[in-house]
Design a protein around this motif. Structure first.
Motif, PDB file in Angstrom:
ATOM      1  N   PHE A 253     -87.535 -54.320  -6.724  1.00 43.19           N
ATOM      2  CA  PHE A 253     -88.967 -54.533  -6.472  1.00 43.19           C
ATOM      3  C   PHE A 253     -89.168 -55.212  -5.109  1.00 43.19           C
ATOM      4  O   PHE A 253     -89.992 -54.803  -4.301  1.00 43.19           O
ATOM      5  CB  PHE A 253     -89.544 -55.481  -7.561  1.00 43.19           C
ATOM      6  CG  PHE A 253     -90.346 -54.786  -8.603  1.00 43.19           C
ATOM      7  CD1 PHE A 253     -89.708 -54.176  -9.666  1.00 43.19           C
ATOM      8  CD2 PHE A 253     -91.732 -54.746  -8.542  1.00 43.19           C
ATOM      9  CE1 PHE A 253     -90.442 -53.541 -10.659  1.00 43.19           C
ATOM     10  CE2 PHE A 253     -92.470 -54.113  -9.518  1.00 43.19           C
ATOM     11  CZ  PHE A 253     -91.824 -53.510 -10.585  1.00 43.19           C
ATOM     12  N   ILE A 257     -91.209 -53.516  -1.896  1.00 46.54           N
ATOM     13  CA  ILE A 257     -92.473 -54.137  -1.464  1.00 46.54           C
ATOM     14  C   ILE A 257     -92.289 -54.886  -0.141  1.00 46.54           C
ATOM     15  O   ILE A 257     -93.099 -54.764   0.783  1.00 46.54           O
ATOM     16  CB  ILE A 257     -93.030 -55.058  -2.570  1.00 46.54           C
ATOM     17  CG1 ILE A 257     -93.430 -54.197  -3.775  1.00 46.54           C
ATOM     18  CG2 ILE A 257     -94.234 -55.875  -2.074  1.00 46.54           C
ATOM     19  CD1 ILE A 257     -93.900 -54.942  -4.996  1.00 46.54           C
ATOM     20  N   LEU A 275     -97.152 -60.659  -3.483  1.00 42.27           N
ATOM     21  CA  LEU A 275     -97.417 -59.312  -4.002  1.00 42.27           C
ATOM     22  C   LEU A 275     -96.266 -58.859  -4.905  1.00 42.27           C
ATOM     23  O   LEU A 275     -96.479 -58.372  -6.026  1.00 42.27           O
ATOM     24  CB  LEU A 275     -97.605 -58.338  -2.836  1.00 42.27           C
ATOM     25  CG  LEU A 275     -98.133 -56.968  -3.193  1.00 42.27           C
ATOM     26  CD1 LEU A 275     -99.563 -57.073  -3.684  1.00 42.27           C
ATOM     27  CD2 LEU A 275     -98.094 -56.039  -1.978  1.00 42.27           C
ATOM     28  N   ALA A 276     -95.039 -59.046  -4.427  1.00 41.77           N
ATOM     29  CA  ALA A 276     -93.863 -58.628  -5.207  1.00 41.77           C
ATOM     30  C   ALA A 276     -93.792 -59.418  -6.511  1.00 41.77           C
ATOM     31  O   ALA A 276     -93.508 -58.850  -7.575  1.00 41.77           O
ATOM     32  CB  ALA A 276     -92.596 -58.839  -4.380  1.00 41.77           C
ATOM     33  N   TYR A 277     -94.050 -60.708  -6.428  1.00 38.41           N
ATOM     34  CA  TYR A 277     -94.009 -61.578  -7.621  1.00 38.41           C
ATOM     35  C   TYR A 277     -95.037 -61.100  -8.653  1.00 38.41           C
ATOM     36  O   TYR A 277     -94.721 -60.928  -9.838  1.00 38.41           O
ATOM     37  CB  TYR A 277     -94.290 -63.010  -7.191  1.00 38.41           C
ATOM     38  CG  TYR A 277     -94.162 -64.030  -8.306  1.00 38.41           C
ATOM     39  CD1 TYR A 277     -92.915 -64.522  -8.693  1.00 38.41           C
ATOM     40  CD2 TYR A 277     -95.281 -64.518  -8.968  1.00 38.41           C
ATOM     41  CE1 TYR A 277     -92.791 -65.457  -9.714  1.00 38.41           C
ATOM     42  CE2 TYR A 277     -95.167 -65.449  -9.988  1.00 38.41           C
ATOM     43  CZ  TYR A 277     -93.915 -65.918 -10.356  1.00 38.41           C
ATOM     44  OH  TYR A 277     -93.801 -66.843 -11.359  1.00 38.41           O
ATOM     45  N   ASN A 278     -96.268 -60.862  -8.185  1.00 35.18           N
ATOM     46  CA  ASN A 278     -97.334 -60.434  -9.103  1.00 35.18           C
ATOM     47  C   ASN A 278     -97.037 -59.083  -9.725  1.00 35.18           C
ATOM     48  O   ASN A 278     -97.259 -58.875 -10.909  1.00 35.18           O
ATOM     49  CB  ASN A 278     -98.677 -60.355  -8.366  1.00 35.18           C
ATOM     50  CG  ASN A 278     -99.306 -61.714  -8.284  1.00 35.18           C
ATOM     51  OD1 ASN A 278     -99.023 -62.585  -9.107  1.00 35.18           O
ATOM     52  ND2 ASN A 278    -100.130 -61.929  -7.283  1.00 35.18           N
ATOM     53  N   GLU A 279     -96.524 -58.164  -8.892  1.00 37.06           N
ATOM     54  CA  GLU A 279     -96.220 -56.820  -9.407  1.00 37.06           C
ATOM     55  C   GLU A 279     -95.123 -56.886 -10.453  1.00 37.06           C
ATOM     56  O   GLU A 279     -95.210 -56.244 -11.499  1.00 37.06           O
ATOM     57  CB  GLU A 279     -95.805 -55.883  -8.260  1.00 37.06           C
ATOM     58  CG  GLU A 279     -96.960 -55.356  -7.437  1.00 37.06           C
ATOM     59  CD  GLU A 279     -98.047 -54.697  -8.281  1.00 37.06           C
ATOM     60  OE1 GLU A 279     -97.736 -53.748  -9.017  1.00 37.06           O
ATOM     61  OE2 GLU A 279     -99.207 -55.157  -8.224  1.00 37.06           O
ATOM     62  N   LEU A 280     -94.084 -57.673 -10.183  1.00 35.78           N
ATOM     63  CA  LEU A 280     -92.979 -57.789 -11.137  1.00 35.78           C
ATOM     64  C   LEU A 280     -93.489 -58.375 -12.456  1.00 35.78           C
ATOM     65  O   LEU A 280     -93.143 -57.899 -13.533  1.00 35.78           O
ATOM     66  CB  LEU A 280     -91.861 -58.667 -10.559  1.00 35.78           C
ATOM     67  CG  LEU A 280     -90.637 -58.783 -11.466  1.00 35.78           C
ATOM     68  CD1 LEU A 280     -89.847 -57.492 -11.493  1.00 35.78           C
ATOM     69  CD2 LEU A 280     -89.725 -59.914 -11.025  1.00 35.78           C
ATOM     70  N   ARG A 281     -94.330 -59.396 -12.346  1.00 38.84           N
ATOM     71  CA  ARG A 281     -94.856 -60.033 -13.556  1.00 38.84           C
ATOM     72  C   ARG A 281     -95.712 -59.027 -14.349  1.00 38.84           C
ATOM     73  O   ARG A 281     -95.676 -58.976 -15.558  1.00 38.84           O
ATOM     74  CB  ARG A 281     -95.690 -61.256 -13.175  1.00 38.84           C
ATOM     75  CG  ARG A 281     -96.059 -62.099 -14.396  1.00 38.84           C
ATOM     76  CD  ARG A 281     -96.679 -63.396 -14.014  1.00 38.84           C
ATOM     77  NE  ARG A 281     -97.797 -63.205 -13.107  1.00 38.84           N
ATOM     78  CZ  ARG A 281     -98.533 -64.191 -12.620  1.00 38.84           C
ATOM     79  NH1 ARG A 281     -98.239 -65.422 -12.927  1.00 38.84           N
ATOM     80  NH2 ARG A 281     -99.532 -63.948 -11.812  1.00 38.84           N
ATOM     81  N   ARG A 282     -96.490 -58.232 -13.603  1.00 41.82           N
ATOM     82  CA  ARG A 282     -97.371 -57.263 -14.243  1.00 41.82           C
ATOM     83  C   ARG A 282     -96.556 -56.224 -15.036  1.00 41.82           C
ATOM     84  O   ARG A 282     -96.955 -55.812 -16.107  1.00 41.82           O
ATOM     85  CB  ARG A 282     -98.206 -56.560 -13.156  1.00 41.82           C
ATOM     86  CG  ARG A 282     -99.528 -56.006 -13.645  1.00 41.82           C
ATOM     87  CD  ARG A 282    -100.479 -55.864 -12.469  1.00 41.82           C
ATOM     88  NE  ARG A 282    -100.054 -54.872 -11.506  1.00 41.82           N
ATOM     89  CZ  ARG A 282    -100.343 -53.566 -11.591  1.00 41.82           C
ATOM     90  NH1 ARG A 282    -101.062 -53.122 -12.590  1.00 41.82           N
ATOM     91  NH2 ARG A 282     -99.939 -52.731 -10.671  1.00 41.82           N
ATOM     92  N   TRP A 283     -95.415 -55.827 -14.465  1.00 35.80           N
ATOM     93  CA  TRP A 283     -94.595 -54.784 -15.086  1.00 35.80           C
ATOM     94  C   TRP A 283     -93.614 -55.351 -16.115  1.00 35.80           C
ATOM     95  O   TRP A 283     -93.034 -54.603 -16.881  1.00 35.80           O
ATOM     96  CB  TRP A 283     -93.815 -54.014 -14.019  1.00 35.80           C
ATOM     97  CG  TRP A 283     -94.680 -53.115 -13.203  1.00 35.80           C
ATOM     98  CD1 TRP A 283     -95.425 -53.477 -12.120  1.00 35.80           C
ATOM     99  CD2 TRP A 283     -94.940 -51.725 -13.407  1.00 35.80           C
ATOM    100  NE1 TRP A 283     -96.123 -52.407 -11.627  1.00 35.80           N
ATOM    101  CE2 TRP A 283     -95.841 -51.293 -12.405  1.00 35.80           C
ATOM    102  CE3 TRP A 283     -94.497 -50.780 -14.339  1.00 35.80           C
ATOM    103  CZ2 TRP A 283     -96.310 -50.001 -12.307  1.00 35.80           C
ATOM    104  CZ3 TRP A 283     -94.952 -49.475 -14.229  1.00 35.80           C
ATOM    105  CH2 TRP A 283     -95.853 -49.098 -13.223  1.00 35.80           C
ATOM    106  N   LYS A 287     -93.780 -61.465 -19.662  1.00 27.57           N
ATOM    107  CA  LYS A 287     -94.695 -62.078 -18.678  1.00 27.57           C
ATOM    108  C   LYS A 287     -94.733 -63.603 -18.816  1.00 27.57           C
ATOM    109  O   LYS A 287     -94.877 -64.322 -17.842  1.00 27.57           O
ATOM    110  CB  LYS A 287     -96.111 -61.530 -18.879  1.00 27.57           C
ATOM    111  CG  LYS A 287     -96.294 -60.094 -18.474  1.00 27.57           C
ATOM    112  CD  LYS A 287     -97.753 -59.713 -18.578  1.00 27.57           C
ATOM    113  CE  LYS A 287     -97.998 -58.281 -18.179  1.00 27.57           C
ATOM    114  NZ  LYS A 287     -97.307 -57.262 -18.974  1.00 27.57           N
TER     115      LYS A 287
END
Lengths: 498, 148
Positions: A253, A257, A275-283, A287
């Motif tokens: 990820f 990103i 951005l990378a942190y949020n995307e990883l958490r989202r996926w 969580k």
């Protein structure tokens, strides 16, 4: 091309050169680890040393400082919850809880592995993309270069932080500073206000040293409290198989990103990590783990901020447009050591480019080795107090500004700009736009002049040529997006305050 | 109306700066072809004045932040640091780097709160010797020498 690669590797591995790169990497980790001492400041303090080396090895030393400082930032983020560099801010979210749980060593290891892989992957991206972009840019004429500089100047909006208006003012001050003295077009004295000392203009290095380093020293006089670190000794740095496996996807990820964000001018490590942190958490399926001490969170952030480095080098090397605030300082540093990035460098100095490419990967391996050693002594790095560090930084600032032209006048300039930089910091005026203004202002002016001379004062040349028009449209889009973002942020703030 | 004073002052300063530099370009002759040396600076100074006015206007719209207490301790240290720096720059060509820098390091370390005299002396001499050796001997930079 292969011979250039081999030559580059030979240069980087020559014992004396290798030691210098090692010094850059060690310095980068220390600079990154010390809270408040930024990557930009590290690069500026290293510049006077590199000034007396060949440009190739100077370039590699600066790259070592740049990449290693990105990892270094994670040390204080994890141990002190104070990011050493802005890019490591997101690392603290999970890094500090891990340290509180006694897993500081594992967090630092995950950060280092992520940084290493991020650096390697973004290096591959740089090797593939930069020559391609430079080849395209070879078709540029003065009109395109002017439009490119204008586009570069719009990056000011995205490196301005809280206030777009203050960022614009800072950029305009940079532009104005670059214009003072004898102009490059007709040799006329301008903006000197009758002061003889201003006739030769302002040298870039003393201004940089003053604005970034001396002002930082002054600001640190204000800081009173020392933050308590959570661990005095670090043990258990090795990750077991399940821990290692857990960080593999986050690393992927971070690579994707970080590299993409890095290539887009005006973005940078801070945006990429969050951005990378949020995307990883989202996926993620877990969580709830994030923010409580997830190794994945540390790995994704540190991979992303190191993946930015190679990406940010792409527009800088190929177009002479910095990708983020640190590469803006890097660009200034390269110009000072006699390396002028841009498409012409690919055509005329391929040896320089391939030395950089080859050295880039060697730097990453060095960072991995030195990084592991630094994890063990990390608490000691953080113990260096301002009482010891700041006088040394000041002496380096003095020698650095003096050694450029052997002139006391430049030391005085560094002091004056130190005070100006400090006042700018106090007034919330961001500093990177000033650097961008100083670099891109003369470029824009000279190329616009050339374009007008060629077209016999026909301004429509800027819009008739498709690439030039495209770049100007990009500039308008870039400013519009920033204005909209700023408007939305102020509206949100207003709603929150209501 | 609450006014954010720092923005007001900064905005006015930017307008004045822009105006002063704009006036200084008025003597420069226009060019027949291409840009005149005054064109770009004028564009920048006009933009500065506009941004300065915008900052002044913004200061009237933004809420005044709570009154901060003046930190006299910092001001004292700040003035001391600047004085030490100015004296250093003034004496550097006369006393020379090697003999003057230990006093500069000692002074700045003291300002930063270094109270242990022996450690400070060691730091001052050590820093000077290492920096002098690297720049003067390795890089052959002619650092200022004693010349009284």
């Amino acid at each position: 091309m292969l011979s250039y690669w081999i030559d580059g590797i030979k240069i980087a591995l020559q014992p004396s050169n290798f030691m210098l790169i090692l010094l850059g990497v060690v310095g980068g980790i220390i600079v990154g680890a010390l809270p408040g001492v930024t990557s930009s400041m590290g690069i500026i303090l290293l510049l006077p040393f590199t000034y007396y080396l060949g440009p190739k090895i100077a370039l590699l030393m600066l790259v070592g400082m740049y990449c290693a400082s990105m990892f270094g930032g994670s040390i204080s983020a994890i141990l002190l919850r104070t990011p050493g560099t802005p890019s490591a801010a997101a690392t603290a979210l999970d890094g500090f809880p891990l340290a509180q749980q006694g897993k500081a060593g594992k967090a630092l290891s995950a950060a280092l592995i992520g940084s290493f892989i991020g650096g390697i992957a973004s290096g591959v991206c740089m090797v593939l993309l930069a020559p391609f972009l430079a080849k395209m840019a070879l078709k540029f004429g003065p009109a395109e270069y002017f439009s490119l500089a204008v586009f570069g100047l719009t990056i000011i909006a995205s490196v301005s932080g809280k206030s777009l208006l203050k960022g614009a003012i800072s950029g305009l001050i940079g532009l104005l500073l670059a214009m003072i003295g004898i102009d490059n077009i007709r040799g006329t004295e301008r903006l000197t206000l009758g002061i003889p000392q201003l006739e030769s203009g302002f040298e870039f290095l003393p201004v940089l040293i003053g604005v970034f380093a001396v002002s930082e020293v002054i600001q640190r006089l204000e800081k009173k409290q020392q933050i308590e670190q959570v661990t005095k000794n670090i043990s258990g740095i090795w990750l077991n198989w399940s821990e290692f496996r857990s960080i593999l996807i986050p690393i992927c990820f971070g690579v994707v990103i970080g590299t993409i964000i890095g290539v887009i001018p005006g973005t940078g490590g801070t945006i990429a990590t969050f951005l990378a942190y949020n995307e990883l958490r989202r996926w993620s399926k877990n969580k709830e783990k994030f923010g409580q001490g997830a190794l994945e969170g540390v790995a994704v952030c540190e991979t992303a901020n190191n993946a930015v480095t190679g990406g940010a080098m792409v527009p800088m090397l190929a177009l002479s447009i910095p990708g983020d605030a640190v590469t803006a300082v890097m660009l200034g540093a390269l110009i000072l050591i006699g390396v002028r990035p841009g498409p012409m460098m690919f055509a005329h100095n391929p040896d320089m480019i391939y030395t950089l490419f080859a050295g880039w990967f060697i730097v990453q391996f060095l960072m991995l080795i030195v990084g592991f050693a630094s994890i063990l002594i990390a608490p000691n790095i953080l113990k260096i107090s301002d009482r010891v560090l700041m006088p040394i930084v000041l002496v380096l600032c003095i020698v650095g500004s003096f050694s450029l032209r052997n002139n006391i006048h430049d030391v005085a300039v560094a002091l004056i700009f130190g005070v100006i930089g400090y006042l700018m910091r106090k007034g919330d005026f961001p500093l990177p736009p000033l650097v961008l203004g100083m670099i891109l202002g003369p470029e824009a002016e000279q190329n616009l002049n050339r374009a007008l001379l060629v077209s016999k004062n026909d301004w429509t040349i800027l819009f008739k040529r498709p690439i030039s028009l495209g770049l100007l449209v990009l500039a308008i889009i870039s400013v519009t997006i920033s204005l909209l973002g700023s408007y939305r942020a102020s509206k949100k703030k207003g709603a929150a305050n209501a | 109306m609450a006014v954010k004073k720092s923005d007001l002052v900064n905005g006015l300063l930017i307008v004045i700066l822009g105006l002063v530099f704009y006036i200084s370009t008025l003597k420069i002759k226009p060019a027949k072809l291409g840009l005149s040396p005054a064109d770009f600076p004028r564009l920048i100074t006009i933009a500065m004045m506009i941004c300065g006015v915008a900052l002044v206007l913004k200061s009237f719209l933004s809420k005044s932040s709570s009154k901060k207490e003046i930190d006299f301790g910092f001001i004292k240290k700040f003035v001391a640091l600047i004085v030490v720096f100015i004296v250093y720059v003034w004496l550097l060509n006369k006393i020379g780097f090697l003999y003057l820098t230990p006093f500069f390091v000692f002074g700045t370390a003291y300002i930063f709160g270094m109270k242990k005299i022996y450690v400070n002396i060691l730091l001052s001499i050590g820093t000077t010797v290492v920096v002098y050796y690297i720049f003067s001997r390795v890089f052959l930079v002619p650092l200022p020498d004693f010349s009284l």
